[in-house]
Every structure is written in C-alpha cells, then in structure tokens.
Design an enzyme around this catalytic site. Structure first.
Site, PDB file in Angstrom:
ATOM      1  N   ARG A   1     -12.058   3.560  -1.557  1.00  0.00           N
ATOM      2  CA  ARG A   1     -12.653   4.877  -1.779  1.00  0.00           C
ATOM      3  C   ARG A   1     -11.531   5.885  -2.046  1.00  0.00           C
ATOM      4  O   ARG A   1     -10.555   5.933  -1.292  1.00  0.00           O
ATOM      5  CB  ARG A   1     -13.431   5.273  -0.499  1.00  0.00           C
TER       6      ARG A   1
ATOM      7  N   GLN B   1      -2.231   6.607  -0.166  1.00  0.00           N
ATOM      8  CA  GLN B   1      -2.599   7.554   0.900  1.00  0.00           C
ATOM      9  C   GLN B   1      -1.412   8.427   1.271  1.00  0.00           C
ATOM     10  O   GLN B   1      -0.266   7.982   1.220  1.00  0.00           O
ATOM     11  CB  GLN B   1      -3.074   6.826   2.171  1.00  0.00           C
TER      12      GLN B   1
ATOM     13  N   ASN C   1       0.896  -1.170   0.000  1.00  0.00           N
ATOM     14  CA  ASN C   1       0.000   0.000   0.000  1.00  0.00           C
ATOM     15  C   ASN C   1       0.934   1.220   0.000  1.00  0.00           C
ATOM     16  O   ASN C   1       1.720   1.411   0.924  1.00  0.00           O
ATOM     17  CB  ASN C   1      -0.836  -0.052   1.282  1.00  0.00           C
TER      18      ASN C   1
ATOM     19  N   CYS D   1      -5.008  -3.003   2.171  1.00  0.00           N
ATOM     20  CA  CYS D   1      -5.766  -1.978   2.895  1.00  0.00           C
ATOM     21  C   CYS D   1      -5.973  -2.474   4.316  1.00  0.00           C
ATOM     22  O   CYS D   1      -6.703  -3.447   4.558  1.00  0.00           O
ATOM     23  CB  CYS D   1      -7.106  -1.733   2.197  1.00  0.00           C
TER      24      CYS D   1
ATOM     25  N   CYS E   1      -6.339   5.005   8.037  1.00  0.00           N
ATOM     26  CA  CYS E   1      -5.503   4.207   7.128  1.00  0.00           C
ATOM     27  C   CYS E   1      -4.586   3.331   7.964  1.00  0.00           C
ATOM     28  O   CYS E   1      -3.650   3.818   8.605  1.00  0.00           O
ATOM     29  CB  CYS E   1      -4.681   5.119   6.221  1.00  0.00           C
TER      30      CYS E   1
ATOM     31  N   ASN F   1     -13.419   4.549   9.032  1.00  0.00           N
ATOM     32  CA  ASN F   1     -13.875   4.840   7.663  1.00  0.00           C
ATOM     33  C   ASN F   1     -14.865   3.730   7.262  1.00  0.00           C
ATOM     34  O   ASN F   1     -14.903   2.668   7.890  1.00  0.00           O
ATOM     35  CB  ASN F   1     -12.677   4.954   6.691  1.00  0.00           C
TER      36      ASN F   1
ATOM     37  N   ASN G   1      -6.537  10.567   0.499  1.00  0.00           N
ATOM     38  CA  ASN G   1      -6.426   9.621  -0.609  1.00  0.00           C
ATOM     39  C   ASN G   1      -5.709  10.303  -1.772  1.00  0.00           C
ATOM     40  O   ASN G   1      -5.606  11.533  -1.822  1.00  0.00           O
ATOM     41  CB  ASN G   1      -7.819   9.182  -1.059  1.00  0.00           C
TER      42      ASN G   1
END
Ligand SMILES: N[C@H](CCC[C@H](N)C(=O)O)C(=O)O
EC number: 5.1.1.7
Length: 287
Positions: A205, A37, A6, A213, A66, A153, A57
């Site tokens: 998103r 991110q 990520n 994630c 995150c 989130n 994001n």
C-alpha cells in the site's frame, strides 16, 4: 538504510522540526533518496519509551507500521546509546527491539488482529482466514480467498503455488484499492514451501512492489499458522532475502528477526526535501 532491500529513509527530528507527507514526497523525488518508507524519529511522548516514530510511504500516505524500517531505527538508536535493547512508540503501539548481532535485530511486532472491523474490511466477514474476494473470471478466478490480518497495518495474503506465476504489478494496485479495504491493504502472494517456510512477494500500500516487507512477513506467518498451513516459527523468503518470524505461543506476540544495512547519511532541507551527503560519522559534508 535498507532492511533486506526495503529502502528506508530515517529522518531524525529529535532536535526539532516537523515532517509530513509533502516532505516524504519531496525526498522521494530525488533519485538517490527514493525510498519505500520514511521513518521519522521524534522525541518520546510516553515515559519508558526511547522515541516516538511516524512512518510514511513514498507516496506521502501514513504507513502505520513498518517491520524493516523498525529494525533500521533499532540500529540507529542502539548504535547511539550502545545498548542492546530499546522501546519504540508508534501509532499502533509500543514495540520492543533487541540487537541480535552487529547488523541483525529482533523486533516484537505485537499481537495480530483478525476481526473484520480491525483489518478493517468494509463489510462483516466472520471468518478472516479466507474472505470472499477474487479476481479473474467468476468460474476460474486467478487469485481468490485471501487471509486477512492487521499487524499494525492491513494485509491480505493470497495463497499460491508459485509467487512468480502471477503479475502482482498488475493485480496489486487493483487489490490495494479494492472497496473491501476502506483503508487500502498491503497485498501478498504467499507460497508455503514447508511447515516452516514461506516464499513471499508483496505489493505494498502506498509504495508498490518492494524487495521486502516485514509486516507482510508477519501477517503471512500468523495467517499460515492460523490456517494450519505452517507451524508458528517460519522463515519467510522475500525477493531481498529471508526473515525469521515467530508467533509466540505464550502471549501471541510476533517476533521478527532480520538484517539492516546503512547506505549513507545526509542533511535534508525540511522545506524542500533537498539534501546533501554527509559521511557516516556525520562530520565532513561532501558535495
Ligand atoms: N515495508 C514495510 C511495510 C510498509 C507498509 C505500508 N506500505 C503500509 O501499510 O501502508 C515493512 O517492512 O513492514
């Protein structure tokens, strides 16, 4: 940096300056600093915390939470202080983190929320373990009845037998922006392979398909445990690798453990997003 693939940009603004969605988009426009991110470190706002953290994001929208980025921040800040624990303050709440190994961190991601208005959903659903939402033909839906959870989130988890059997790149955008999710949602395909194992693929998103994630791994674990698909300790395998998630019985907090990797560091122009590389020790600037 990256957390299981990520892609994370950590921007240290403790010395001053401001960052917002425009800067996030400008930094993301450079091929070498394309990210999923951006974690912005700001001076602490509450006594007892080490930093305030704003999360964006790559499309410039706020991310709320995150997991992978939080481990990256833990690495940066603990390497600086030499301590093995710290407390971060993010918009959804206070997060504690611990060093578990040289490049391995554990984060307390807090308590999940399941109320329809806490996800949030745009209409009342009494049971968020499986909401009435489907795509594909009415009598033969391709994906249906996701579990929903908010772990800082919003997440929707579709239970499938094979995460590769569905084109998440095609369905993801449609589901992310579905009117049932007034603030959008991160969309996961989850395959429960054992009482302690889930394979997960995520459309995020504001970021799209990512290699991992952390918050989706947390949301999938609590949703799987709540629906009796798994126990409360699960290894979640994402395209980038595994994360260990435990939904602690004693206080319902979610503990996420996984790796981080430093890629390179640099200096960024806060007006333009232009940047230059700096070596890891932060000394000599290289072209
Ligand atoms: N990659 C992140 C999640 C980003 C979530 C973001 N896409 C949103 O909620 O808008 C993680 O490791 O948890």
């Amino acid at each position: 940096m990256n957390g299981l693939g990520n892609e994370i940009v950590v921007l240290d603004l403790r010395g001053g300056g401001a960052a917002g969605g425009d800067l996030a988009r400008a930094i993301n426009a450079h091929p070498a600093t394309k990210f999923d991110q951006m974690m912005v470190i700001l001076p602490p706002r509450v006594a007892g915390t080490d930093a305030f953290v704003d999360i964006y994001n790559c499309d410039g929208t706020p991310a709320g939470a995150c997991g992978n980025g939080t481990r990256c921040l833990a690495h940066v800040l603990m390497s600086e202080t030499g301590k093995d624990a710290l407390t971060l303050h993010t918009a959804p709440g206070i997060l504690n983190a611990w060093r578990e190994g040289p490049d391995r961190y554990r984060v307390d991601m807090g308590v999940p929320r399941f109320g329809w208005d806490e996800i949030p959903l745009s209409e009342e659903f009494r049971d968020t373990r499986a909401i009435e939402l489907q795509i594909g033909p009415i009598d033969a839906p391709v994906l249906h009845s996701p579990s929903v959870a908010n772990v800082g989130n919003p997440h929707a988890i579709f239970w499938v037998d094979d995460v590769e059997a569905h084109d998440l790149g095609r369905f993801g955008p449609m589901l992310e922006h579905h009117p049932i999710f007034p603030e959008g949602a991160n969309i996961s395909l989850a395959h429960v392979t054992a009482a302690d194992a889930i394979t997960l693929k995520v459309w995020e998103r504001g970021a799209g398909l990512t290699r991992a994630c952390g918050t989706a791994a947390c949301a999938a674990t609590v949703s799987a445990a709540r629906t009796k698909r798994t126990g409360r300790a699960v290894t979640v395998t994402l395209p980038g690798g595994p994360l260990n998630i435990e939904w602690r019985e004693a206080d319902d907090h979610i503990l996420m453990t996984g790796p981080v990797e430093m890629e390179f560091s640099g200096m960024v122009d806060l007006e333009t997003g232009d940047w230059s590389r700096v070596d890891m020790a932060g000394e000599a600037a290289r072209p």
